[in-house]
Design a protein around this motif. Sequence first.
Motif, PDB file in Angstrom:
ATOM      1  N   HIS A 278      42.174 -28.343  -0.283  1.00  9.76           N
ATOM      2  CA  HIS A 278      41.879 -29.715  -1.061  1.00  9.76           C
ATOM      3  C   HIS A 278      42.905 -30.781  -0.956  1.00  9.76           C
ATOM      4  CE1 HIS A 278      39.467 -31.877  -3.636  1.00  9.76           C
ATOM      5  NE2 HIS A 278      40.615 -32.452  -3.966  1.00  9.76           N
ATOM      6  N   PRO A 279      43.124 -31.332   0.113  1.00 11.54           N
ATOM      7  CA  PRO A 279      44.177 -32.279   0.488  1.00 11.54           C
ATOM      8  C   PRO A 279      43.750 -33.597  -0.280  1.00 11.54           C
ATOM      9  CG  PRO A 279      42.803 -32.478   2.307  1.00 11.54           C
ATOM     10  CD  PRO A 279      42.059 -31.375   1.292  1.00 11.54           C
ATOM     11  N   VAL A 280      44.826 -34.213  -0.867  1.00 13.05           N
ATOM     12  CA  VAL A 280      44.795 -35.706  -1.293  1.00 13.05           C
ATOM     13  C   VAL A 280      45.672 -36.563  -0.821  1.00 13.05           C
ATOM     14  CG1 VAL A 280      43.767 -35.397  -3.358  1.00 13.05           C
ATOM     15  CG2 VAL A 280      46.283 -35.187  -3.525  1.00 13.05           C
ATOM     16  N   ILE A 281      45.400 -37.809  -0.105  1.00 11.62           N
ATOM     17  CA  ILE A 281      46.511 -38.883   0.304  1.00 11.62           C
ATOM     18  C   ILE A 281      46.847 -39.894  -0.763  1.00 11.62           C
ATOM     19  CG2 ILE A 281      46.985 -40.123   2.273  1.00 11.62           C
ATOM     20  CD1 ILE A 281      45.941 -37.332   3.107  1.00 11.62           C
ATOM     21  N   ILE A 282      48.130 -39.656  -1.258  1.00  9.38           N
ATOM     22  CA  ILE A 282      48.312 -40.391  -2.296  1.00  9.38           C
ATOM     23  C   ILE A 282      48.671 -41.852  -1.667  1.00  9.38           C
ATOM     24  CG2 ILE A 282      50.230 -40.758  -4.403  1.00  9.38           C
ATOM     25  CD1 ILE A 282      48.522 -37.977  -4.362  1.00  9.38           C
ATOM     26  N   ASP A 283      48.780 -42.940  -2.642  1.00 12.18           N
ATOM     27  CA  ASP A 283      48.841 -44.297  -2.331  1.00 12.18           C
ATOM     28  C   ASP A 283      50.330 -44.571  -2.000  1.00 12.18           C
ATOM     29  OD1 ASP A 283      49.665 -44.166  -4.857  1.00 12.18           O
ATOM     30  OD2 ASP A 283      48.919 -45.989  -5.491  1.00 12.18           O
ATOM     31  N   ALA A 331      50.317 -37.098   2.221  1.00 11.61           N
ATOM     32  CA  ALA A 331      49.385 -36.111   2.263  1.00 11.61           C
ATOM     33  C   ALA A 331      49.977 -34.765   1.356  1.00 11.61           C
ATOM     34  CB  ALA A 331      49.160 -35.396   3.425  1.00 11.61           C
ATOM     35  N   LEU A 332      49.304 -34.522   0.187  1.00 13.00           N
ATOM     36  CA  LEU A 332      49.548 -33.503  -0.441  1.00 13.00           C
ATOM     37  C   LEU A 332      48.331 -32.332  -0.615  1.00 13.00           C
ATOM     38  CD1 LEU A 332      51.945 -32.648  -2.180  1.00 13.00           C
ATOM     39  CD2 LEU A 332      50.583 -33.494  -4.158  1.00 13.00           C
ATOM     40  N   ALA A 333      48.675 -31.094  -0.231  1.00 17.13           N
ATOM     41  CA  ALA A 333      47.448 -30.229  -0.464  1.00 17.13           C
ATOM     42  C   ALA A 333      47.637 -29.523  -1.990  1.00 17.13           C
ATOM     43  CB  ALA A 333      47.645 -29.126   0.547  1.00 17.13           C
ATOM     44  N   LEU A 334      46.519 -29.683  -2.647  1.00 21.01           N
ATOM     45  CA  LEU A 334      46.631 -29.081  -4.113  1.00 21.01           C
ATOM     46  C   LEU A 334      46.223 -27.683  -4.067  1.00 21.01           C
ATOM     47  CD1 LEU A 334      44.737 -31.967  -5.869  1.00 21.01           C
ATOM     48  CD2 LEU A 334      47.318 -31.745  -5.409  1.00 21.01           C
TER      49      LEU A 334
END
Length: 356
Positions: A278-283, A331-334
């Motif tokens: 579940h990756p999210v790309i932060i602003d 990019a950060l994998a939660l």
Amino acid sequence: MINVTQPFLPAFETYEKYLKQIWQRKWLTNNGPLVQELEEKLKNYLGVKHLLYVNNGTIALQIAIKTLPENCEIITTPFSYVATSNSILWQGCKPIFADIKNTDFNIDPEKITALINENTSAILATHVYGNPCDVYAIEKIAREHSLRVIYDGAHAFGAELNGKQVLSFGDIATCSFHATKLFHTIEGGAIITNDDELAKKMTLFRQFGHVGDDYFSIGINGKGSEFHAAMGLCLLPMMKEFIEKRKGISQLYDQLLKGLPVQKPIAVNGTVYNYSYHPVIIDSEERLLRIQALLRKNNINTRRYFYPSLNNLPHYKGEICPTAESVSARALALPMYYDLEQADIKIICDLIKTCF
Ligand SMILES: Cc1ncc(COP(=O)(O)O)c(C=O)c1O
């Protein structure tokens, strides 16, 4: 402590049944019956002609690359785990980085053609986070220029594209069955191909270059053991459950983080995702670092996956890849694993929200 991943273990009795067989046979490695059974089952699951079970996903890449001419150039992605490009270099070939798309973060086919020259032998692309590359566009370019296509499918086990397993695409696909993966064999991996000649060659490479007492080619030791295959045999029947469980986790993250300026991968049409990550790309990178530090302070580990963009590593003099550099900085994998509790997901998301 909440880690970014946590290996799934089957019921001990299920694994023990296989251990008893191993104890009876005293056949621990060298293409044993459990390895053969796992290979058959994996082939059926993936719908492919040949599958070689190997001892990790990196050796799978190395063996695949070994089928190419020595010292060749390989066009690859800067947004992957370092094993992808390091395997190219390790085999004495040269990685040439093509930038990625800003949608699914996979290699951008439009960036490939300009990098092809007479030394180019292959395209090695990663199905990032398990989302399939634009396999049809890549295949077209490869056909036009007589290039081999190798996919690093370390994340792609169980993902589908247009009714086929993602790992069935390409001349060769590789996979990792490392303990932290959706499906694992503690350590392990696979090489997949529908090409008889390539399969024959890679089978020799996997076992020192010999069959029986005859030595036919150079080779390496890529064999998997019975103990590792046994873990795979315990877990393979649970694949549907693994994917469903992770889908629920992913949907809960999406629901709780709704409205925040974070980007998620957008897969190509026809994808059935396996929810590997579940990756999210932060602003911004600055905000990513704040989020990561706050979570760490609360005993929650995330992972900058993938960071840095591989073209920026000191041992490559890589091409400039603005999209990969920008995405990898943000990019950060939660945390994502079978036993992750809903209450913990809520805590993670509440903490993230305080950083905006
Ligand atoms: C994209 C990618 N390629 C290759 C590998 C290497 O696989 P292994 O750890 O099984 O050697 C990994 C491992 O995480 C990966 O993420």
